[in-house]
Design an enzyme around this catalytic site. Structure first.
Site, PDB file in Angstrom:
ATOM      1  N   MET A   1       7.030   0.454   7.893  1.00 44.23           N
ATOM      2  CA  MET A   1       7.668   0.835   8.957  1.00 44.23           C
ATOM      3  C   MET A   1       8.347  -0.468   9.940  1.00 44.23           C
ATOM      4  SD  MET A   1       6.121   4.038  10.782  1.00 44.23           S
ATOM      5  CE  MET A   1       4.863   3.347  11.457  1.00 44.23           C
TER       6      MET A   1
ATOM      7  N   GLY B   1       0.546  -8.883   5.331  1.00 46.41           N
ATOM      8  CA  GLY B   1      -0.190  -7.715   4.529  1.00 46.41           C
ATOM      9  C   GLY B   1       1.161  -7.145   3.614  1.00 46.41           C
ATOM     10  N   HIS B   2       2.229  -6.796   4.493  1.00 48.78           N
ATOM     11  CA  HIS B   2       3.489  -6.162   4.017  1.00 48.78           C
ATOM     12  C   HIS B   2       3.889  -6.985   2.587  1.00 48.78           C
ATOM     13  CE1 HIS B   2       3.817  -4.379   7.897  1.00 48.78           C
ATOM     14  NE2 HIS B   2       3.801  -3.292   7.266  1.00 48.78           N
TER      15      HIS B   2
ATOM     16  N   LEU C   1       7.237  -6.585   9.946  1.00 45.44           N
ATOM     17  CA  LEU C   1       6.511  -7.088   8.772  1.00 45.44           C
ATOM     18  C   LEU C   1       5.596  -8.240   9.017  1.00 45.44           C
ATOM     19  CD1 LEU C   1       9.266  -6.884   5.993  1.00 45.44           C
ATOM     20  CD2 LEU C   1       7.997  -5.043   6.592  1.00 45.44           C
TER      21      LEU C   1
ATOM     22  N   GLN D   1      -4.635  -0.941   0.675  1.00 47.40           N
ATOM     23  CA  GLN D   1      -6.085  -0.058   0.748  1.00 47.40           C
ATOM     24  C   GLN D   1      -6.189   0.119   2.254  1.00 47.40           C
ATOM     25  OE1 GLN D   1      -9.132  -2.562  -0.938  1.00 47.40           O
ATOM     26  NE2 GLN D   1      -9.897  -0.600  -2.088  1.00 47.40           N
TER      27      GLN D   1
ATOM     28  N   ARG E   1       0.327  -2.908  14.571  1.00 42.47           N
ATOM     29  CA  ARG E   1      -0.077  -2.704  15.894  1.00 42.47           C
ATOM     30  C   ARG E   1      -0.981  -3.711  16.589  1.00 42.47           C
ATOM     31  NH1 ARG E   1       0.357   2.884  13.642  1.00 42.47           N
ATOM     32  NH2 ARG E   1       1.729   4.288  15.189  1.00 42.47           N
TER      33      ARG E   1
END
Length: 302
Positions: free
Chosen positions: A58, A64-65, A61, A182, A221
């Site tokens: 979404m 993690g992305h 970035l 995960q 977030r």
């Protein structure tokens, strides 16, 4: 406003060159390609030869992305990333309007990582007004009034929205593998069920969560957190680690107790076996007590 931003990114992104040589075959296009429409995405996807890894996001970035993108690059010949803030997974009172949107920066990062194709559709492209009516329901455990526990219990609409958009994205991109973090364990469970039930020929790959140095899982977030909230947030992961360690200790103690009980039973059983073997005398002979009893009976009866 969003549409203009996308178009600007499309123009500028075509100038971005790959900066990660050696991470896999180059795209036949040689640069990051950006598709705003389903038709364009399919057209550019058709240029790829070999395996395709797909990372749905979404946007906004973070590392993690990018870890998912790198894993997709390691596993696949070509990498496609979608950037789409999916309205179907937000309730009316949730943060759809303020969800962070950093598309131009996102495209720069994807170009630097050697991504072949970025799919950046609008909501109208994915859900044409007045012409879109289909949803994918992942079952009573994860959606609707019957949803129980976890995120489904608090957000009964959420997994239906996730299942719907991911089904459509997988249909458009047609990847061999789709990679997810995960951290979103429930979402991964839902999507594995969806691709299995609907016979979608895509493997769902789950990649370990990327965390900040203090243990907080990276999330778009996290930008909502105040400095005070951010300082407190790692306590959740610390508590989970402590709980996991306690469970591991309890499990080891239980296994040790079971092993000790089994060993004691084996030793006890060995002693009984020896007593049985020694009490019978030689084959065909009576035990001493039995002989004495027979003599006494003979004396009385005689």
């Amino acid at each position: 406003m969003m549409k203009a931003t996308v178009s600007q990114c499309v123009r500028t992104s075509l100038r971005f060159k790959r900066s990660h040589a050696g991470l896999g075959p180059r795209s036949p296009l040689g640069t990051l390609a950006v598709a705003e429409t389903i038709a364009s995405c399919r057209e550019q996807r058709a240029n790829f030869r070999g395996t395709v890894g797909f990372v749905p996001t979404m946007g906004a970035l973070h590392e993690g992305h990018l870890s998912l993108v790198r894993e997709a690059r390691r596993r696949s010949d070509h990498v496609v990333v979608s950037v789409f803030v999916n309205p179907a997974q937000f309730a009316a009172h949730e943060d759809l309007g303020k969800y962070p949107r950093t598309l131009e920066r996102d495209l720069e990062l994807l170009a630097q990582e050697g991504v072949d194709l970025a799919f950046v559709p609008s909501a109208e492209e994915m859900y044409p007004p007045g012409r879109f009516a289909t949803t994918v329901d992942p079952g009573p455990l994860f959606s609707g009034a019957g949803a129980q526990g976890g995120e489904a219990g608090a957000r009964p609409h959420f997994f239906r929205g996730v299942a719907t958009v991911c089904t459509k994205l997988l249909n458009v991109v047609q990847p061999h593998e789709a990679l997810f973090g995960q951290k979103d364990a429930q979402q991964c469970t839902v999507l594995r069920r969806v691709v299995s039930d609907l016979a979608i020929p895509t493997r769902i790959v789950v990649v370990p969560t990327v965390r900040a140095a203090d243990g907080l899982a990276l999330s778009s977030r996290n930008a909502y957190l105040t400095p005070e909230e951010r300082s407190k947030a790692p306590a959740l992961y610390a508590a989970l680690q402590q709980g996991h360690a306690a469970c591991q200790r309890a499990l080891l103690a239980q296994q040790a107790a079971a092993a000790a009980a089994a060993a004691a039973a084996a030793v006890k059983g060995g002693h009984h076996g020896k007593a049985d073997r020694s009490g019978g005398g030689k084959h065909g002979e009576s035990a001493p007590g039995e002989k004495q009893g027979a003599v006494s009976r003979a004396a009385v009866e005689g």
